[in-house]
Design a protein around this motif. Structure first.
Motif, mmCIF file in Angstrom:
data_model
loop_
_atom_site.group_PDB
_atom_site.id
_atom_site.type_symbol
_atom_site.label_atom_id
_atom_site.label_comp_id
_atom_site.label_asym_id
_atom_site.label_seq_id
_atom_site.Cartn_x
_atom_site.Cartn_y
_atom_site.Cartn_z
ATOM 1 N N ASP A 103 -9.635 -10.648 0.537
ATOM 2 C CA ASP A 103 -10.206 -9.330 0.764
ATOM 3 C C ASP A 103 -9.596 -8.284 -0.180
ATOM 4 O O ASP A 103 -8.402 -7.997 -0.094
ATOM 5 C CB ASP A 103 -9.932 -8.959 2.228
ATOM 6 N N GLU A 105 -9.758 -5.083 -0.163
ATOM 7 C CA GLU A 105 -9.161 -3.965 0.589
ATOM 8 C C GLU A 105 -7.775 -4.326 1.098
ATOM 9 O O GLU A 105 -6.869 -3.501 1.095
ATOM 10 C CB GLU A 105 -10.070 -3.555 1.756
ATOM 11 N N LEU A 106 -7.612 -5.552 1.527
ATOM 12 C CA LEU A 106 -6.301 -6.009 1.993
ATOM 13 C C LEU A 106 -5.286 -5.964 0.861
ATOM 14 O O LEU A 106 -4.166 -5.486 1.040
ATOM 15 C CB LEU A 106 -6.387 -7.428 2.567
ATOM 16 N N TRP A 107 -5.682 -6.409 -0.333
ATOM 17 C CA TRP A 107 -4.744 -6.404 -1.464
ATOM 18 C C TRP A 107 -4.389 -4.985 -1.874
ATOM 19 O O TRP A 107 -3.249 -4.704 -2.252
ATOM 20 C CB TRP A 107 -5.302 -7.204 -2.633
ATOM 21 N N LEU A 156 0.286 -2.921 7.692
ATOM 22 C CA LEU A 156 -1.012 -3.474 7.296
ATOM 23 C C LEU A 156 -1.971 -3.515 8.480
ATOM 24 O O LEU A 156 -3.148 -3.181 8.341
ATOM 25 C CB LEU A 156 -0.841 -4.876 6.699
ATOM 26 N N ARG A 157 -1.472 -3.906 9.659
ATOM 27 C CA ARG A 157 -2.318 -3.910 10.862
ATOM 28 C C ARG A 157 -2.794 -2.502 11.191
ATOM 29 O O ARG A 157 -3.954 -2.298 11.548
ATOM 30 C CB ARG A 157 -1.546 -4.484 12.045
ATOM 31 N N ARG A 160 -5.479 -1.473 8.837
ATOM 32 C CA ARG A 160 -6.704 -2.198 9.140
ATOM 33 C C ARG A 160 -7.403 -1.584 10.354
ATOM 34 O O ARG A 160 -8.612 -1.430 10.371
ATOM 35 C CB ARG A 160 -6.356 -3.666 9.388
#
Length: 169
Positions: A103, A105-107, A156-157, A160
């Protein structure tokens, strides 16, 4: 780990060392600094390793040693980027970036983490290193490495969850 050369130790040739460790180092740098700066950091990492390689005393964990160098190069690059803001009149078109697998967006969120948390998260969850090696790469205790990875995951959570809340409105 650096010091005087020990004549009883036999290191593999540097080319063998490079071939064995280039993929995990590049994956770490790609996740840490992004595709735009990963190549430069990769070159700087292995140039520094090449200079220090003949002086190594302990060959027991070459992977942790080179990932420590890569971590420091990634941190240096982040600091340098923060100092070199360049004002421009018009923004250039954004080129498409080759993102790390997964993903995008995650990176981006991973790269937005504080340096130590970003390095801990990438070492632990991208490269699947044990906390002992994460600690060695970060130059801290195993407990501090665990805490950095935990805090990074927690951020990160939270990022998200904010993203999902913003999309549901």
């Amino acid at each position: 780990m650096l010091g005087t050369f020990n004549e009883t130790m036999t290191l593999p040739p540097f080319a063998t060392f490079l071939e064995e460790h280039r993929v995990p180092v590049y994956r770490f740098l790609l996740a840490s600094v992004g595709p735009g700066d990963a190549d430069d950091c990769f070159q700087e990492t292995f140039l520094a390793a090449l200079r220090a390689y003949p002086k190594l005393r302990d060959e027991s964990n070459l992977r942790a040693w080179v990932l420590t160098i890569a971590t420091r190069k990634a941190i240096d690059q982040g600091r340098a980027r923060a100092r070199r803001a360049v004002p421009v009149r018009e923004l250039p078109e954004r080129p498409t970036n080759e993102e790390a697998d997964g993903d995008p967006e995650l990176w981006r969120a991973v790269r937005a983490l504080p340096e130590r948390q970003r390095a801990a998260v990438v070492h632990r969850y991208v490269l699947d290193l044990p906390y002992e090696d994460v600690a060695r790469a970060l130059g801290c205790s195993e407990e501090a490495a665990r805490a950095s990875a935990y805090e990074g995951r927690k951020k990160l959570r939270a990022m998200r969850e904010l993203e999902h809340l913003g999309g549901k409105r």
